[in-house]
Design an enzyme around this catalytic site. Sequence first.
Site, PDB file in Angstrom:
ATOM      1  N   GLY A  49       8.402   1.957   2.414  1.00 12.80           N
ATOM      2  CA  GLY A  49       8.094   1.700   1.011  1.00 12.80           C
ATOM      3  C   GLY A  49       8.167   2.928   0.116  1.00 12.80           C
ATOM      4  O   GLY A  49       7.704   2.893  -1.019  1.00 12.80           O
ATOM      5  N   GLU A  73       1.003  -0.697   8.449  1.00  8.62           N
ATOM      6  CA  GLU A  73      -0.071  -1.148   7.541  1.00  8.62           C
ATOM      7  C   GLU A  73      -1.218  -1.785   8.332  1.00  8.62           C
ATOM      8  O   GLU A  73      -2.380  -1.671   7.941  1.00  8.62           O
ATOM      9  CB  GLU A  73       0.508  -2.125   6.498  1.00  8.62           C
ATOM     10  N   GLU A 101       9.649   2.665  12.878  1.00  3.10           N
ATOM     11  CA  GLU A 101       9.425   2.741  11.439  1.00  3.10           C
ATOM     12  C   GLU A 101       8.599   3.980  11.121  1.00  3.10           C
ATOM     13  O   GLU A 101       7.354   3.929  11.175  1.00  3.10           O
ATOM     14  CB  GLU A 101       8.655   1.503  10.964  1.00  3.10           C
ATOM     15  N   HIS A 119       2.524  -3.004  12.996  1.00  2.00           N
ATOM     16  CA  HIS A 119       3.069  -2.462  11.740  1.00  2.00           C
ATOM     17  C   HIS A 119       2.132  -1.371  11.226  1.00  2.00           C
ATOM     18  O   HIS A 119       0.907  -1.472  11.352  1.00  2.00           O
ATOM     19  CB  HIS A 119       3.227  -3.577  10.699  1.00  2.00           C
ATOM     20  N   GLY A 142      11.335  -4.223   4.365  1.00  2.15           N
ATOM     21  CA  GLY A 142      10.298  -4.680   3.452  1.00  2.15           C
ATOM     22  C   GLY A 142      10.895  -4.978   2.084  1.00  2.15           C
ATOM     23  O   GLY A 142      11.453  -6.050   1.832  1.00  2.15           O
ATOM     24  N   GLY A 143      10.829  -3.993   1.185  1.00  2.00           N
ATOM     25  CA  GLY A 143      11.204  -4.183  -0.224  1.00  2.00           C
ATOM     26  C   GLY A 143      12.550  -4.861  -0.442  1.00  2.00           C
ATOM     27  O   GLY A 143      12.663  -5.804  -1.231  1.00  2.00           O
ATOM     28  N   SER A 162      12.593   1.894   4.218  1.00  2.00           N
ATOM     29  CA  SER A 162      13.464   2.072   3.055  1.00  2.00           C
ATOM     30  C   SER A 162      14.935   1.804   3.350  1.00  2.00           C
ATOM     31  O   SER A 162      15.816   2.510   2.845  1.00  2.00           O
ATOM     32  CB  SER A 162      13.269   3.470   2.441  1.00  2.00           C
ATOM     33  N   ASN A 202      10.405  -8.397   6.338  1.00  2.00           N
ATOM     34  CA  ASN A 202       8.937  -8.367   6.350  1.00  2.00           C
ATOM     35  C   ASN A 202       8.459  -8.486   4.906  1.00  2.00           C
ATOM     36  O   ASN A 202       8.453  -7.509   4.174  1.00  2.00           O
ATOM     37  CB  ASN A 202       8.438  -7.056   6.977  1.00  2.00           C
ATOM     38  N   TRP A 203       8.060  -9.695   4.544  1.00  2.00           N
ATOM     39  CA  TRP A 203       7.688  -9.931   3.137  1.00  2.00           C
ATOM     40  C   TRP A 203       6.294  -9.430   2.804  1.00  2.00           C
ATOM     41  O   TRP A 203       5.903  -9.416   1.633  1.00  2.00           O
ATOM     42  CB  TRP A 203       7.793 -11.425   2.820  1.00  2.00           C
ATOM     43  N   LYS A 204       5.531  -9.066   3.813  1.00  2.00           N
ATOM     44  CA  LYS A 204       4.160  -8.584   3.575  1.00  2.00           C
ATOM     45  C   LYS A 204       3.417  -9.588   2.685  1.00  2.00           C
ATOM     46  O   LYS A 204       3.563 -10.784   2.843  1.00  2.00           O
ATOM     47  CB  LYS A 204       4.176  -7.182   2.970  1.00  2.00           C
TER      48      LYS A 204
HETATM   49  C1  PEP Z   1       8.259  -2.394   6.378  1.00  2.00           C
HETATM   50  O1  PEP Z   1       7.242  -2.631   5.741  1.00  2.00           O
HETATM   51  O2  PEP Z   1       8.352  -2.769   7.556  1.00  2.00           O
HETATM   52  C2  PEP Z   1       9.326  -1.673   5.715  1.00  2.00           C
HETATM   53  C3  PEP Z   1      10.252  -1.150   6.446  1.00  2.00           C
HETATM   54  O3  PEP Z   1       9.256  -1.588   4.339  1.00  2.00           O
HETATM   55  P1  PEP Z   1      10.381  -0.957   3.358  1.00  2.00           P
HETATM   56  O4  PEP Z   1      11.702  -1.513   3.791  1.00  2.00           O
HETATM   57  O5  PEP Z   1       9.987  -1.407   2.016  1.00  2.00           O
HETATM   58  O6  PEP Z   1      10.315   0.515   3.543  1.00  2.00           O
END
Ligand code: PEP
Length: 249
Positions: free
Chosen positions: A174, A98, A168, A96, A232-233, A211, A10-12
Amino acid sequence: MTRKKIFAANWKMNNMTAEVATFFGAIGDSCVALKDREVIVTPSFPYLAQAAALAKGKNITLAAQNFHFEENGAFTGEVSLTMLADLGIRTVLIGHSERRHVMGESHEHLRKKVAFAQKKGFRTIFCIGETLAQREKGELFAVIDMQLSSAFDGNLTCPPEDMVIAYEPVWAIGTGVNATGAQAQEMHDYVRKFMDKHYGRKDITILYGGSVKPDNVKELMTMPDIDGALVGGASLKADSFSKLIFWDR
Ligand code: PEP
């Protein structure tokens, strides 16, 4: 049943033309022969067409981070499922944290998105998860029940493989603080039982997100009910994402 693992990036609102090219260049042909796991990448909308061209023949699925639940029309700033289908995309993220907490998408809004994605034959990665305050107040399972039942509204009609759930926890997204393998497994087991009881979907694919990093991926992926990761990250660059995809090699 053996569930195929999914690793979804998930590059957001990250990665532009140069980074997209570098990512696909670096990941190269490493996914081409994969059969026991699927790799999904969700770029930002302006880069979907570029990514689609670069992903061709690489055995990498492209997906969209968002869409609107109407067919077309006066919805400034929105993207329709027909537009995504036009680019060859048929997998979408919904729910999600966000979108829920920052963009204010309500249970009702998410229910409409799920219903529309099902109607249009899209595969959904539906995200659920509690905040830290909800966990600390002991509301964990009630929150998850609410998120699942309000979204599907007793009406899950898509083929089994077209509904993927991503657990999640909001406090893990994040933050660098992941759920432990045991915490994630407890919830994945709960979700699997919930989906079996209410929708007859025992073998649903359930991803963990929050994470996930190269140093914790093994603990999470060896849990019996964790079928992959939404990342994500650590998905922004090919080298760290590859360490997640190929965690067992
Ligand atoms: C996400 O945004 O779906 C996510 C899991 O981010 P991260 O891996 O950065 O926690």
